[in-house]
Design a protein around this motif. Structure first.
Motif, short mmCIF file in Angstrom:
data_model
loop_
_atom_site.label_atom_id
_atom_site.label_comp_id
_atom_site.label_asym_id
_atom_site.label_seq_id
_atom_site.Cartn_x
_atom_site.Cartn_y
_atom_site.Cartn_z
N ALA A 1 0.84 -1.21 0.00
CA ALA A 1 0.00 0.00 0.00
C ALA A 1 0.87 1.25 0.00
O ALA A 1 0.59 2.21 -0.73
CB ALA A 1 -0.94 -0.01 1.20
N CYS A 2 1.92 1.24 0.79
CA CYS A 2 2.83 2.39 0.85
C CYS A 2 3.47 2.64 -0.52
O CYS A 2 3.52 3.78 -0.98
CB CYS A 2 3.90 2.13 1.91
N LEU A 3 3.93 1.59 -1.16
CA LEU A 3 4.56 1.75 -2.48
C LEU A 3 3.58 2.28 -3.52
O LEU A 3 3.96 3.08 -4.38
CB LEU A 3 5.19 0.43 -2.93
N LEU A 4 2.33 1.85 -3.44
CA LEU A 4 1.33 2.39 -4.37
C LEU A 4 1.14 3.88 -4.13
O LEU A 4 0.95 4.65 -5.08
CB LEU A 4 0.01 1.63 -4.22
N GLY A 5 1.23 4.31 -2.88
CA GLY A 5 1.17 5.75 -2.59
C GLY A 5 2.34 6.49 -3.19
O GLY A 5 2.18 7.58 -3.74
N VAL A 6 3.52 5.90 -3.11
CA VAL A 6 4.71 6.53 -3.68
C VAL A 6 4.56 6.66 -5.20
O VAL A 6 4.95 7.66 -5.79
CB VAL A 6 5.98 5.72 -3.32
N ILE A 7 3.97 5.66 -5.82
CA ILE A 7 3.73 5.71 -7.27
C ILE A 7 2.76 6.83 -7.61
O ILE A 7 2.87 7.49 -8.63
CB ILE A 7 3.25 4.34 -7.79
N GLY A 8 1.80 7.08 -6.74
CA GLY A 8 0.88 8.20 -6.91
C GLY A 8 -0.19 7.97 -7.96
O GLY A 8 -0.69 6.85 -8.10
N PRO A 9 -0.55 9.00 -8.73
CA PRO A 9 -1.65 8.90 -9.69
C PRO A 9 -1.52 7.76 -10.71
O PRO A 9 -2.52 7.26 -11.21
CB PRO A 9 -1.66 10.25 -10.38
N LYS A 10 -0.30 7.32 -10.98
CA LYS A 10 -0.13 6.20 -11.92
C LYS A 10 -0.62 4.88 -11.32
O LYS A 10 -0.77 3.89 -12.03
CB LYS A 10 1.32 6.08 -12.35
#
Length: 121
Positions: free
Chosen positions: A24-33
């Motif tokens: 979940a954290c990594l998806l946040g880092v990826i952001g809008p993509k």
């Protein structure tokens, strides 16, 4: 990037809460993509682990407006037992502005929250 986003979304269902929280954290880092994963992240808002729920909420906030389609799930996070998650949900709904209109009753109720961080957002 698409493969990485798909892999992270799959890890949200891993048996380890540490792995789910990290995904979940990594998806946040990826952001809008990471927008294709908002439904997966919305499901993670119901995870029994507090860190997974918090990171999913944080990721949805960083994904931003593409997450507007799961506003009801974010609104329900305003009643999470953890004040950090309630505050993060309030902040996300605040940043979405008029798009979050359907969660207005939950936001109004959050004005009475015992935690000042929730009321401030």
């Amino acid at each position: 990037m698409e493969k990485a986003v798909g892999a992270m979304a799959a890890l949200l269902k891993n048996g380890s809460s540490d792995i789910r929280a990290s995904a979940a954290c990594l998806l946040g880092v990826i952001g809008p993509k990471a927008a294709p994963t908002v439904e997966d992240l919305a499901a993670a808002l119901k995870d029994p682990d507090r860190n997974v729920r918090f990171n999913a909420q944080w990721a949805l906030a960083l994904i931003g407006s593409p997450a507007k389609r799961i506003i009801p799930q974010v609104g329900s996070s305003l009643t999470d037992p953890d004040p950090d998650i309630r505050a993060a949900a309030a902040e996300m709904l605040r940043t979405l502005g008029a798009m979050a209109e359907q969660s207005l009753p939950e936001l109004i109720a959050a004005l009475e929250d015992k935690d000042p961080r929730v009321r401030a957002d």
